[in-house]
Design a protein around this motif. Structure first.
Motif, short mmCIF file in Angstrom:
data_model
loop_
_atom_site.label_atom_id
_atom_site.label_comp_id
_atom_site.label_asym_id
_atom_site.label_seq_id
_atom_site.Cartn_x
_atom_site.Cartn_y
_atom_site.Cartn_z
N ASN A 114 0.74 3.26 5.34
CA ASN A 114 0.08 3.08 6.64
C ASN A 114 -0.73 1.78 6.69
N HIS A 125 -4.27 0.27 8.70
CA HIS A 125 -5.46 -0.31 8.07
C HIS A 125 -5.76 -1.70 8.65
N HIS A 172 0.84 -1.20 0.00
CA HIS A 172 0.00 0.00 0.00
C HIS A 172 0.87 1.25 0.00
N GLU A 220 0.50 4.38 0.52
CA GLU A 220 0.38 5.45 1.50
C GLU A 220 1.28 5.21 2.72
ZN ZN Z 1 -3.66 4.11 3.63
#
Ligand code: ZN
Length: 132
Positions: free
Chosen positions: A81, A85, A77, A79
């Motif tokens: 983070n 999640h 992913h 991003e």
């Molecule tokens: Zn994210």
């Protein structure tokens, strides 16, 4: 009725006691018997109910979660983070508490916690009260 509650978080991961926020929405509704549903409209936060007496319980929950689901791993992913999640899905976005006599029917040692997994941020909750 639905009410929104603002929650300001201060750390990357944090458990914030929101029991009084929820109880205050219940009191202002004047509903004596029913249920209150609390929902977090975020994908990197969650809710839980746990002990409110020893602050080390919060510390231990977060420390173990961060061990089991490390911040950095072989995540894709973009991003950055993914850990947040995953933790959000494990804790879940909502919970229900019974209202009895106009009060939250929680155990003596229980509090409702907003679980921040990707803070600090300005967050919010939806609180829905159902009479019955
Ligand atoms: Zn994210």
């Amino acid at each position: 009725m639905i009410a929104d509650v603002e929650v300001k978080t201060h750390k990357r991961t944090e458990l914030i006691d929101i029991t009084e926020h929820v109880a205050s929405v219940v009191r202002s509704s004047a509903v004596k018997e029913g249920t209150v549903f609390v929902f977090v409209p975020h994908t990197t936060a969650g809710l839980t109910i746990n002990e409110n007496a020893d602050p080390d319980v919060k510390r231990d929950i977060l420390a173990e979660m961060n061990k089991v689901i490390p911040f950095d791993d072989d995540y894709r992913h973009g991003e950055g983070n993914s850990a947040a999640h995953i933790k959000s899905s494990l804790f879940g976005p909502g919970l229900t508490v019974i209202i009895s006599g106009g009060e939250l029917l929680l155990g003596t040692w229980q509090s409702i916690y907003f679980c921040e997994f990707d803070g600090p941020r300005n967050r919010r909750l939806h609180v829905k009260i159902q009479e019955g």
